[in-house]
Design a protein around this motif. Sequence first.
Motif, PDB file in Angstrom:
ATOM      1  N   UNK A 197       0.834  -1.205   0.000  1.00 57.73           N
ATOM      2  CA  UNK A 197       0.000   0.000   0.000  1.00 57.73           C
ATOM      3  C   UNK A 197       0.873   1.261   0.000  1.00 57.73           C
ATOM      4  N   UNK A 198       1.871   1.294   0.891  1.00 57.07           N
ATOM      5  CA  UNK A 198       2.716   2.483   0.993  1.00 57.07           C
ATOM      6  C   UNK A 198       3.547   2.687  -0.279  1.00 57.07           C
ATOM      7  N   UNK A 199       4.050   1.581  -0.841  1.00 63.22           N
ATOM      8  CA  UNK A 199       4.825   1.674  -2.085  1.00 63.22           C
ATOM      9  C   UNK A 199       3.977   2.231  -3.213  1.00 63.22           C
ATOM     10  N   UNK A 200       2.729   1.751  -3.308  1.00 64.11           N
ATOM     11  CA  UNK A 200       1.833   2.221  -4.376  1.00 64.11           C
ATOM     12  C   UNK A 200       1.491   3.698  -4.174  1.00 64.11           C
ATOM     13  N   UNK A 201       1.302   4.101  -2.913  1.00 67.89           N
ATOM     14  CA  UNK A 201       1.015   5.516  -2.639  1.00 67.89           C
ATOM     15  C   UNK A 201       2.212   6.379  -3.057  1.00 67.89           C
ATOM     16  N   UNK A 202       3.407   5.906  -2.727  1.00 67.59           N
ATOM     17  CA  UNK A 202       4.631   6.627  -3.076  1.00 67.59           C
ATOM     18  C   UNK A 202       4.682   6.863  -4.600  1.00 67.59           C
ATOM     19  N   UNK A 203       4.494   5.769  -5.369  1.00 67.80           N
ATOM     20  CA  UNK A 203       4.535   5.882  -6.842  1.00 67.80           C
ATOM     21  C   UNK A 203       3.423   6.828  -7.333  1.00 67.80           C
ATOM     22  N   UNK A 204       2.209   6.597  -6.844  1.00 66.86           N
ATOM     23  CA  UNK A 204       1.062   7.388  -7.294  1.00 66.86           C
ATOM     24  C   UNK A 204       1.216   8.860  -6.962  1.00 66.86           C
ATOM     25  N   UNK A 205       1.699   9.158  -5.764  1.00 63.02           N
ATOM     26  CA  UNK A 205       1.800  10.557  -5.328  1.00 63.02           C
ATOM     27  C   UNK A 205       2.856  11.317  -6.120  1.00 63.02           C
ATOM     28  N   UNK A 206       3.989  10.663  -6.373  1.00 60.16           N
ATOM     29  CA  UNK A 206       5.043  11.352  -7.138  1.00 60.16           C
ATOM     30  C   UNK A 206       4.533  11.649  -8.552  1.00 60.16           C
ATOM     31  N   UNK A 207       3.787  10.695  -9.125  1.00 62.22           N
ATOM     32  CA  UNK A 207       3.214  10.934 -10.449  1.00 62.22           C
ATOM     33  C   UNK A 207       2.119  12.006 -10.372  1.00 62.22           C
ATOM     34  N   UNK A 208       1.241  11.900  -9.364  1.00 63.03           N
ATOM     35  CA  UNK A 208       0.088  12.801  -9.243  1.00 63.03           C
ATOM     36  C   UNK A 208       0.454  14.273  -9.245  1.00 63.03           C
ATOM     37  N   UNK A 209       1.675  14.570  -8.786  1.00 64.22           N
ATOM     38  CA  UNK A 209       2.134  15.963  -8.750  1.00 64.22           C
ATOM     39  C   UNK A 209       2.087  16.636 -10.112  1.00 64.22           C
ATOM     40  N   UNK A 210       2.121  15.846 -11.187  1.00 67.45           N
ATOM     41  CA  UNK A 210       2.161  16.438 -12.535  1.00 67.45           C
ATOM     42  C   UNK A 210       0.830  17.116 -12.893  1.00 67.45           C
ATOM     43  N   UNK A 211      -0.292  16.667 -12.307  1.00 67.20           N
ATOM     44  CA  UNK A 211      -1.590  17.245 -12.660  1.00 67.20           C
ATOM     45  C   UNK A 211      -1.649  18.736 -12.323  1.00 67.20           C
ATOM     46  N   UNK A 212      -1.334  19.040 -11.065  1.00 64.64           N
ATOM     47  CA  UNK A 212      -1.399  20.460 -10.691  1.00 64.64           C
ATOM     48  C   UNK A 212      -0.272  21.252 -11.357  1.00 64.64           C
ATOM     49  N   UNK A 213       0.870  20.569 -11.602  1.00 63.09           N
ATOM     50  CA  UNK A 213       1.976  21.260 -12.287  1.00 63.09           C
ATOM     51  C   UNK A 213       1.538  21.683 -13.683  1.00 63.09           C
ATOM     52  N   UNK A 214       0.816  20.811 -14.365  1.00 68.49           N
ATOM     53  CA  UNK A 214       0.402  21.093 -15.744  1.00 68.49           C
ATOM     54  C   UNK A 214      -0.851  21.978 -15.789  1.00 68.49           C
ATOM     55  N   UNK A 215      -1.812  21.699 -14.906  1.00 69.35           N
ATOM     56  CA  UNK A 215      -3.104  22.399 -15.011  1.00 69.35           C
ATOM     57  C   UNK A 215      -3.168  23.736 -14.276  1.00 69.35           C
ATOM     58  N   UNK A 216      -2.380  23.891 -13.201  1.00 66.78           N
ATOM     59  CA  UNK A 216      -2.472  25.174 -12.475  1.00 66.78           C
ATOM     60  C   UNK A 216      -1.098  25.816 -12.234  1.00 66.78           C
ATOM     61  N   UNK A 217      -0.066  25.238 -12.838  1.00 66.64           N
ATOM     62  CA  UNK A 217       1.293  25.782 -12.708  1.00 66.64           C
ATOM     63  C   UNK A 217       1.808  25.750 -11.270  1.00 66.64           C
ATOM     64  N   UNK A 218       1.281  24.831 -10.468  1.00 60.28           N
ATOM     65  CA  UNK A 218       1.748  24.674  -9.085  1.00 60.28           C
ATOM     66  C   UNK A 218       2.071  23.198  -8.885  1.00 60.28           C
ATOM     67  N   UNK A 219       3.331  22.871  -8.599  1.00 60.24           N
ATOM     68  CA  UNK A 219       3.645  21.456  -8.435  1.00 60.24           C
ATOM     69  C   UNK A 219       2.903  20.844  -7.240  1.00 60.24           C
ATOM     70  N   UNK A 220       2.202  19.736  -7.500  1.00 60.09           N
ATOM     71  CA  UNK A 220       1.461  19.080  -6.418  1.00 60.09           C
ATOM     72  C   UNK A 220       2.401  18.520  -5.381  1.00 60.09           C
ATOM     73  N   UNK A 221       3.546  18.041  -5.812  1.00 64.50           N
ATOM     74  CA  UNK A 221       4.611  17.601  -4.901  1.00 64.50           C
ATOM     75  C   UNK A 221       5.893  18.283  -5.364  1.00 64.50           C
ATOM     76  N   UNK A 222       6.889  18.439  -4.473  1.00 65.65           N
ATOM     77  CA  UNK A 222       8.128  19.101  -4.909  1.00 65.65           C
ATOM     78  C   UNK A 222       8.766  18.418  -6.113  1.00 65.65           C
ATOM     79  N   UNK A 223       8.531  17.109  -6.268  1.00 66.86           N
ATOM     80  CA  UNK A 223       9.124  16.367  -7.390  1.00 66.86           C
ATOM     81  C   UNK A 223       8.677  16.898  -8.747  1.00 66.86           C
ATOM     82  N   UNK A 224       7.541  17.573  -8.790  1.00 68.67           N
ATOM     83  CA  UNK A 224       6.997  18.020 -10.078  1.00 68.67           C
ATOM     84  C   UNK A 224       7.383  19.457 -10.420  1.00 68.67           C
ATOM     85  N   UNK A 225       8.341  20.013  -9.683  1.00 72.88           N
ATOM     86  CA  UNK A 225       8.730  21.417  -9.943  1.00 72.88           C
ATOM     87  C   UNK A 225       9.131  21.589 -11.409  1.00 72.88           C
TER      88      UNK A 225
END
Lengths: 164, 501
Positions: free
Chosen positions: B61-89
């Motif tokens: 569960x934690x591994x899947x959350x880790x993968x999903x969250x790092x990827x998920x950051x791209x949505x806000x980075x692309x759609x609102x110009x704010x990285x959802x997680x620091x990884x998406x800067x």
Amino acid sequence: MLADFKKVSGWGKEEMKNADRISSIVILGLCAYFWYESTRFTKFGSLFPQAVVIALSLLALMLLIVSFFRRREKVKAFEQTGVKYINIVIAGLLIIAWTFFIKLLGFVVTSAVFFSVITIIFDSKKKTALYLLKKIGVVVATVVFFYLFFSKLLLVPFPKGVLF
Amino acid sequence: MNVNVMSSFIAIFYPMNLLFIVLGVGSGIMVGALPGLTATMAIALLVPFTFAMAPIHGLVLLGAIYCGAIYGGCFSAILINTPGTPSAIATTFDGYPLAKKGEAYKAIVTATVSSVVGGLIGVLFLIFLSPPLSRASLKFGPPEFFWLTTFGLTIIATLASKSILKGLIGGAFGLLISTIGIAMIGGSVRFTFGTVSLQEGIGLIPALIGFFCIPEVLGMIEKKERHYHVITYRKQKNVVLNVMRKLLKKPVLVIRSAVIGTIVGIIPGAGGNIAGLVSYNEAVRASKYPQKFGRGIVDGVIASETSNNAEVSGSLIPLLTLGIPGAPPAAVLLGALLLQGMRPGADLFTVHAGVIYTFIFSLILANLLILPMGIYSGKLVSKLITNIPVTFLAPFVVFLSIIGSYSIHNNIFDVYVMVFFGIIGYVGKKVGFGPGPIVLGLILGKICEQGLVQSILMGRAAGSIVSIFFTRPISIILIFLTVVSACWPILRKFLGGAKKK
């Protein structure tokens, strides 16, 4: 109100540039206390803490010295525009109060109260009766769901306090 | 293939494991997409939830959350110009300009496919590097562990903080906190301020939750008035296939970004943000048309997203083999491993081989699931970004933090510890001391102290303390790396100056 807070808290513009100095002095004070405490430990018990205290003191001293040679813009802290620090202080106090009242009033009641308070007071929307009812309803449902999940499914015994 | 490894691979398809992987990726994407909620925070909050689960379910569960969250950051980075997680800067650099040009869907699909490819390459490195490294860890004695942690601390300080000095101070502060409690050797009761609850030392999970969650909550309250303008987009035909074709035509860019991500992940303390930025920078340098970067080019999105998802598995390599986390989320995963009674190192690949290999293989499935879940959940995620009010999210995270820190030992003192470190973390962050070095100092402190004191005892018995520390082959390599890492900032300045001249 914000101006008053800045005066009281010491985080006015002039003081902000001294953030590095203040933090290095606080760290040096902490090191002095930890060193004093460590003198009472056994030889091997004090070896590592004393080594760390020495390293930390030297680093803090370096930070203090560097802060005198730094240009002002580089030592800015707490200076983001538009940030209401009074809100942060209120939120911080509410979080502290939340944790302290758990043992007194019980987990469910305290969480429902403080969760609702934080949700409502920081929302800039107009607070009508319907709005309050909706917000409190969502919060209470969330708290009860998690309480039941943890206490019944995972058998975590939360503090009950005077209430629940 | 070893039977144990084979059965571990089959185990990922057990219904419960599959369910946790789907749940983990889905919730990870949502957490990652919401600005203010980071992968580290999500894992820190969920570690206590996994306490009552079977070790494999919790880790999957934690591994899947880790993968999903790092990827998920791209949505806000692309759609609102704010990285959802620091990884998406770095994803914002070209993702948002692409979205503004009306190519938001293409940008999201590119980020999704790149994340999957990067994630899978990262897992391959994890599969092939971890077992030999864990066997090498058997050759590590107390002096090697002492030097390894020292190396880890120097690199954390130089990479994880804007100011090297403050990074070092943060690391040393973490080390000091780790000494609270009864000494492992000597038995002294240290820095407990007369509190019995502190004799056991500072609880890792409450401290992690405090350092990583409370500053974020207060940060959310700072920005509560912020309203996001989400760029709307429509699904277009054949975009997925076109993006896949484009990626196949750029193997060098993809592989280079994945390798950079994995290497940055292996380096202790350096997170996905550094991986993304380094990879983006290299993509610009190697490109035939560098002037197009920053104006909306898919190469920029590919570089950032491939790298930050490869970094996930990279950060697990030193964690699983040596107990040194490669990134802050991995530091929290260490807490989960310890909570389940599993110590990183060779034991993990022998005694707990079944669990660990299933966990590693589950990352393959988690990365593959990102493809359909990411592409089809785009609309839902963009609604989520606009509809969940920060004023609800902030107290909700506090609520989960209280539950999380309390439920491990059923002790209210852990909640006080969490809040105390949360406030220290917030103030520290404001004056330039990031939580990363402090937390890693706290984790490495115990290993470092044990290594130091045991080495001295060994040296005394052998007749020379100096030779114990400075003559063993692995120690010499680690000392060299420590010196290089500590001198690197000065060296970099010197080299930069020479280049300018």
